[in-house]
Design a protein around this motif. Structure first.
Motif, PDB file in Angstrom:
ATOM      1  N   MET A  26       0.808  -1.320  -0.199  1.00 30.42           N
ATOM      2  CA  MET A  26       0.047  -0.027   0.027  1.00 30.42           C
ATOM      3  C   MET A  26       0.753   1.160  -0.089  1.00 30.42           C
ATOM      4  O   MET A  26       1.940   1.107   0.839  1.00 30.42           O
ATOM      5  N   ALA A  27       0.478   2.235  -0.884  1.00 35.60           N
ATOM      6  CA  ALA A  27       1.384   3.412  -0.994  1.00 35.60           C
ATOM      7  C   ALA A  27       1.249   4.301   0.456  1.00 35.60           C
ATOM      8  O   ALA A  27       0.316   4.242   0.996  1.00 35.60           O
ATOM      9  N   LYS A  28       2.692   4.659   0.836  1.00 31.68           N
ATOM     10  CA  LYS A  28       2.698   5.495   1.968  1.00 31.68           C
ATOM     11  C   LYS A  28       2.120   6.928   1.697  1.00 31.68           C
ATOM     12  O   LYS A  28       2.378   7.514   0.554  1.00 31.68           O
ATOM     13  N   LYS A  29       1.703   7.571   2.699  1.00 37.03           N
ATOM     14  CA  LYS A  29       1.203   9.017   2.473  1.00 37.03           C
ATOM     15  C   LYS A  29       1.849   9.973   3.015  1.00 37.03           C
ATOM     16  O   LYS A  29       2.198   9.907   4.231  1.00 37.03           O
ATOM     17  N   VAL A  30       2.313  11.123   2.173  1.00 35.28           N
ATOM     18  CA  VAL A  30       2.885  12.357   2.537  1.00 35.28           C
ATOM     19  C   VAL A  30       1.940  13.463   2.212  1.00 35.28           C
ATOM     20  O   VAL A  30       1.566  13.700   1.245  1.00 35.28           O
ATOM     21  N   LEU A  31       1.713  14.348   3.400  1.00 39.64           N
ATOM     22  CA  LEU A  31       1.094  15.765   3.383  1.00 39.64           C
ATOM     23  C   LEU A  31       2.255  16.435   3.084  1.00 39.64           C
ATOM     24  O   LEU A  31       2.799  16.872   3.983  1.00 39.64           O
ATOM     25  N   CYS A  91       7.473   8.354  -7.367  1.00 38.95           N
ATOM     26  CA  CYS A  91       8.178   7.588  -6.493  1.00 38.95           C
ATOM     27  C   CYS A  91       7.160   6.469  -5.817  1.00 38.95           C
ATOM     28  O   CYS A  91       7.506   5.649  -5.214  1.00 38.95           O
ATOM     29  N   GLY A  92       6.115   6.721  -6.158  1.00 41.57           N
ATOM     30  CA  GLY A  92       4.987   5.753  -5.696  1.00 41.57           C
ATOM     31  C   GLY A  92       4.301   6.044  -4.285  1.00 41.57           C
ATOM     32  O   GLY A  92       3.583   5.407  -3.923  1.00 41.57           O
ATOM     33  N   LEU A  93       4.537   7.278  -3.876  1.00 42.20           N
ATOM     34  CA  LEU A  93       4.002   7.868  -2.491  1.00 42.20           C
ATOM     35  C   LEU A  93       2.575   8.437  -2.830  1.00 42.20           C
ATOM     36  O   LEU A  93       2.506   8.929  -3.935  1.00 42.20           O
ATOM     37  N   VAL A 151       7.416   4.049   5.673  1.00 38.87           N
ATOM     38  CA  VAL A 151       6.914   4.895   4.243  1.00 38.87           C
ATOM     39  C   VAL A 151       7.708   4.210   3.530  1.00 38.87           C
ATOM     40  O   VAL A 151       9.082   4.050   3.268  1.00 38.87           O
ATOM     41  N   GLY A 152       7.056   4.145   2.171  1.00 39.14           N
ATOM     42  CA  GLY A 152       7.509   3.652   0.837  1.00 39.14           C
ATOM     43  C   GLY A 152       7.885   2.162   0.749  1.00 39.14           C
ATOM     44  O   GLY A 152       8.654   1.877  -0.170  1.00 39.14           O
ATOM     45  N   PRO A 160       6.388  17.532  -4.602  1.00 42.88           N
ATOM     46  CA  PRO A 160       5.145  16.480  -4.739  1.00 42.88           C
ATOM     47  C   PRO A 160       5.154  15.703  -5.988  1.00 42.88           C
ATOM     48  O   PRO A 160       4.603  14.538  -5.858  1.00 42.88           O
ATOM     49  N   GLN A 161       5.468  16.278  -7.156  1.00 43.44           N
ATOM     50  CA  GLN A 161       5.359  15.551  -8.031  1.00 43.44           C
ATOM     51  C   GLN A 161       6.327  14.458  -8.258  1.00 43.44           C
ATOM     52  O   GLN A 161       6.099  13.380  -8.557  1.00 43.44           O
ATOM     53  N   LYS A 162       7.493  14.753  -7.759  1.00 41.66           N
ATOM     54  CA  LYS A 162       8.756  13.515  -7.792  1.00 41.66           C
ATOM     55  C   LYS A 162       8.328  12.429  -6.771  1.00 41.66           C
ATOM     56  O   LYS A 162       8.503  11.105  -6.925  1.00 41.66           O
ATOM     57  N   ALA A 163       7.659  12.894  -5.486  1.00 45.46           N
ATOM     58  CA  ALA A 163       7.113  11.911  -4.367  1.00 45.46           C
ATOM     59  C   ALA A 163       6.113  10.918  -4.982  1.00 45.46           C
ATOM     60  O   ALA A 163       6.200   9.725  -4.908  1.00 45.46           O
ATOM     61  N   GLN A 164       5.315  11.865  -6.012  1.00 50.78           N
ATOM     62  CA  GLN A 164       4.156  10.882  -6.686  1.00 50.78           C
ATOM     63  C   GLN A 164       4.772   9.790  -7.547  1.00 50.78           C
ATOM     64  O   GLN A 164       4.141   8.640  -7.541  1.00 50.78           O
TER      65      GLN A 164
END
Length: 271
Positions: free
Chosen positions: A1-6, A35-37, A269-270, A29-33
């Motif tokens: 399950m994808a981990k969540k970053v606010l 990466c699968g977050l 995370v991740g 945020p774009q790079k984090a997304q």
């Protein structure tokens, strides 16, 4: 399950002019997304944002709450837009008094607003109340810019019993951009909310300037990122004194270092 970053941002381009912070507000945020977050992104709806050009629209189901600050009701308005050429959705915290009719930190003459402290409090509470309404539980909250500096304090006090934030870790990113003035003599009183007691502010200077605000953020953070090569050295030294994990400035190719740091601060995370 994808981990969540606010991501709680002060600035995001293209909605405001390009700065070191606003470019990071868009790119991270774009790079984090990528990466699968799983991510969510917030910023204030500053008065210099062109709503028509940015295609912002109000989210009625999230708007309508009143936040009481300094014994006054302030309606919370939530707007949303998608950054062109990306799949990043941005939530905007809006209010007629604090944001719609005003610029960012300072007015057109360069004079900083006397109620910037109230604006930061409203923004912090507006973001956290909206995340609760979204029924979304971030693993990490990543704060960028002085406008987000009240968030760590509230997460660890006023919101610590909320299911949405019970296991959330807080990262504060330090930038070179900063306020010039202070947040006024009433800031230490009006920040009080639920378990965020006024007594917790006793150790800070009455003149709540950029340095005091940074100390407040660091005191309630789980990790610190040197997001700029020339940040305030006193704040970096303060983080080191508190034995906080610090990610040194990783350069422009930052995402791998950030992802590894996320895992250090919140090991699940991740995965």
């Amino acid at each position: 399950m994808a981990k969540k970053v606010l991501f709680i941002n002060q600035e995001i381009t293209p909605y405001v002019p390009e700065t070191e912070m606003s470019i990071m507000g868009r790119d991270l945020p774009q790079k984090a997304q990528e990466c699968g977050l799983e991510i969510r992104t917030f910023m204030p709806k500053w008065g210099n944002i062109n709503e028509r050009r940015g295609q912002l629209h109000e989210v009625i189901r999230l708007s309508g709450m009143n936040l009481i600050i300094d014994d006054t009701d302030h309606p919370l308005i939530i707007k949303v837009a998608s950054i062109p050429q990306s799949r990043i959705q941005v939530y905007f915290i809006d209010n007629d008094d604090y944001f719609t009719k005003r610029q960012m930190t300072a007015d057109e003459t360069g004079k900083e607003y006397a109620d910037n402290g109230e604006r930061a409090i409203f923004f912090a509470r507006g973001v956290l109340e909206t995340v609760k309404k979204l029924r979304w539980t971030p693993d990490i909250i990543h704060c960028q810019g002085w406008m987000s500096s009240v968030v760590p304090f509230y997460i660890k006090t006023a919101y610590h019993d909320e299911p949405s934030f019970a296991n959330t870790k807080i990262i504060t990113a330090l930038f070179s951009e900063q306020m010039k003035g202070d947040l006024g003599s009433k800031f230490k009183e009006i920040i009080a909310f639920r378990e965020a007691k006024k007594s917790l502010m006793a150790g800070y200077n009455d003149k709540f300037d950029f340095k005091e605000l940074g100390k407040l953020a660091l005191d309630y953070s789980d990790g610190v990122i040197e997001a700029s090569p020339d940040i305030h050295k006193d704040l970096l030294a303060y983080a080191t004194q508190k034995h906080l994990p610090v990610l040194q400035y990783p350069g422009e190719d930052f995402m791998r270092a950030y992802a590894d740091f996320y895992k250090e601060i919140s090991p699940n995370v991740g995965e």
